[in-house]
Design a protein around this motif. Structure first.
Motif, PDB file in Angstrom:
ATOM      1  N   ASP A  98     -24.176 -50.548  83.618  1.00  0.00           N
ATOM      2  CA  ASP A  98     -23.281 -50.797  82.477  1.00  0.00           C
ATOM      3  C   ASP A  98     -23.553 -49.885  81.277  1.00  0.00           C
ATOM      4  N   GLY A  99     -24.733 -49.250  81.255  1.00  0.00           N
ATOM      5  CA  GLY A  99     -25.063 -48.378  80.130  1.00  0.00           C
ATOM      6  C   GLY A  99     -24.494 -46.969  80.267  1.00  0.00           C
ATOM      7  N   PRO A 121     -30.349 -53.728  72.234  1.00  0.00           N
ATOM      8  CA  PRO A 121     -30.392 -53.616  73.702  1.00  0.00           C
ATOM      9  C   PRO A 121     -30.583 -52.163  74.157  1.00  0.00           C
ATOM     10  N   HIS A 122     -31.064 -52.050  75.416  1.00  0.00           N
ATOM     11  CA  HIS A 122     -31.456 -50.733  75.949  1.00  0.00           C
ATOM     12  C   HIS A 122     -30.448 -50.186  76.972  1.00  0.00           C
ATOM     13  N   PRO A 123     -29.437 -49.425  76.552  1.00  0.00           N
ATOM     14  CA  PRO A 123     -28.493 -48.868  77.533  1.00  0.00           C
ATOM     15  C   PRO A 123     -29.166 -47.880  78.490  1.00  0.00           C
ATOM     16  N   ASN A 160     -27.985 -51.997  87.719  1.00  0.00           N
ATOM     17  CA  ASN A 160     -27.219 -52.141  86.478  1.00  0.00           C
ATOM     18  C   ASN A 160     -26.793 -50.758  86.003  1.00  0.00           C
ATOM     19  N   SER A 213     -32.200 -59.551  80.734  1.00  0.00           N
ATOM     20  CA  SER A 213     -30.871 -58.966  80.618  1.00  0.00           C
ATOM     21  C   SER A 213     -30.088 -59.764  79.578  1.00  0.00           C
ATOM     22  N   ARG A 258     -31.737 -48.219  80.042  1.00  0.00           N
ATOM     23  CA  ARG A 258     -32.340 -48.927  81.178  1.00  0.00           C
ATOM     24  C   ARG A 258     -31.270 -49.470  82.125  1.00  0.00           C
ATOM     25  N   ALA A 259     -30.021 -49.082  81.867  1.00  0.00           N
ATOM     26  CA  ALA A 259     -28.921 -49.627  82.671  1.00  0.00           C
ATOM     27  C   ALA A 259     -28.011 -48.489  83.117  1.00  0.00           C
ATOM     28  N   ASP A 311     -23.559 -55.932  80.627  1.00  0.00           N
ATOM     29  CA  ASP A 311     -24.918 -56.437  80.821  1.00  0.00           C
ATOM     30  C   ASP A 311     -25.912 -55.328  80.460  1.00  0.00           C
ATOM     31  N   ILE A 312     -26.595 -55.491  79.338  1.00  0.00           N
ATOM     32  CA  ILE A 312     -27.562 -54.487  78.892  1.00  0.00           C
ATOM     33  C   ILE A 312     -28.855 -55.214  78.536  1.00  0.00           C
TER      34      ILE A 312
END
Lengths: 81, 228
Positions: B208-209, B194-196, B206, B115, B198-199, B138-139
């Protein structure tokens, strides 16, 4: 028939993490005189044509468009018979 | 809202992108689109997913940028369609010249998969309006070549035009100016490591995405005057 040797290198002002790791390994091996290591790519292309000028012009385009990324890399080449 | 998720040989986050879009964007119709397709007419959002493309031979994204579908992406981007490139998708967008800079090997040489805390550096974009400026989110990241590089003059331009959208609070890869994501000058093409996608689910602890996708939905609705 022509053979091209293309050399792609990381620009001088761009950090080369792989080169830095290899340099460290060489130092560990005792080769303390090695000051800097830069890792690049070497490519060989053969051309099935007799038109040298055409081959060279195309090679220049290939380097610009695909073989090197001008943001981070420089290139040079040699064209041999 | 019609969403295209591009699929290259080696893409491996395409289904995550499909699920994220379906779960977060109300009424989204999402298609996976193969890299040989040469038109993207009718799509409102094009996602270029993470993973690999054509083995990432030569350089990450170098060969993918010449896929037929990338001509269609360039055309759509010029017409103002939203384009979101994640990880390998970001690499492809820089190789294609749709975003400035390049992504190089991480300075530590390690593949970093964990993360990551991001500053939302620009909350005034179609992709980030749901976040507060300066908010830390957090992404997760998962990449070996996420080290963003651009020349000093380009960096100054990015700063002046507010094109740096996300920065790492703890730089994991050596990126200049801690850059994790940049947007084009027109504001419709975003690339980020980063992978939004996955969030977006509380099951994965998570979410946050989610607001990245709902921001795009809101921008699209405003553009088409759809209220609600």
């Amino acid at each position: 028939m022509f053979k091209a040797k293309v050399y792609v290198t990381t620009k001088a002002n761009v950090l080369d993490p792989q080169g830095a790791a290899v340099q460290q390994a060489l130092h560990t091996m005792g080769y303390s005189a090695v000051d800097d290591v830069r890792i690049g790519k070497y490519m060989e292309l053969t051309f099935d044509t007799t038109d040298r000028a055409q081959a060279e012009a195309e090679l220049e385009q290939m380097c610009k468009k695909l073989l090197a990324n001008p943001v981070v890399e420089d290139y040079r080449y040699e064209l041999e018979d | 809202m019609k969403v295209a998720v591009l699929v290259f040989p080696g893409s491996n986050c395409d289904w995550d992108c499909v699920h994220a879009a379906e779960q977060t964007i109300e009424g989204a119709v999402v298609d996976r689109v193969w890299h040989t397709t040469d038109t993207l007419e009718g799509y409102d959002l094009i996602m270029i997913p993470g993973g690999f493309s054509y083995g990432d031979y030569l350089r990450s994204g170098a060969i993918a940028r010449f896929a037929p579908v990338m001509q269609a992406v360039a055309k759509a981007a010029a017409e103002g369609v939203y384009v979101l490139g994640i990880c390998n998708g970001f690499q492809i967008l820089t190789e294609a010249g749709l975003l400035p800079g390049a992504l190089r090997r991480n300075t530590g040489l390690k593949f970093r998969c964990h993360s990551s805390q991001l500053h939302v550096a620009n909350a005034d974009t179609a992709f980030t309006s749901g976040y507060a400026a300066g908010e830390v989110i957090d992404i997760p990241i998962a990449h070996g070549e996420g080290n963003y590089y651009c020349e000093d003059a380009v960096l100054e331009q990015l700063k002046a035009r507010n094109q740096i959208v996300f920065t790492y609070t703890d730089n994991p890869n050596g990126s200049v100016a801690d850059i994790a994501g940049v947007i084009n000058e027109q504001g419709n093409v975003l690339g980020m490591m980063p992978h939004p996608e996955r969030a977006v689910n509380s099951l994965l602890r998570n979410e946050d995405g989610i607001r990245l996708f709902t921001s795009i939905m809101k921008a699209w609705r405003e553009r088409h005057a759809i209220v609600g």
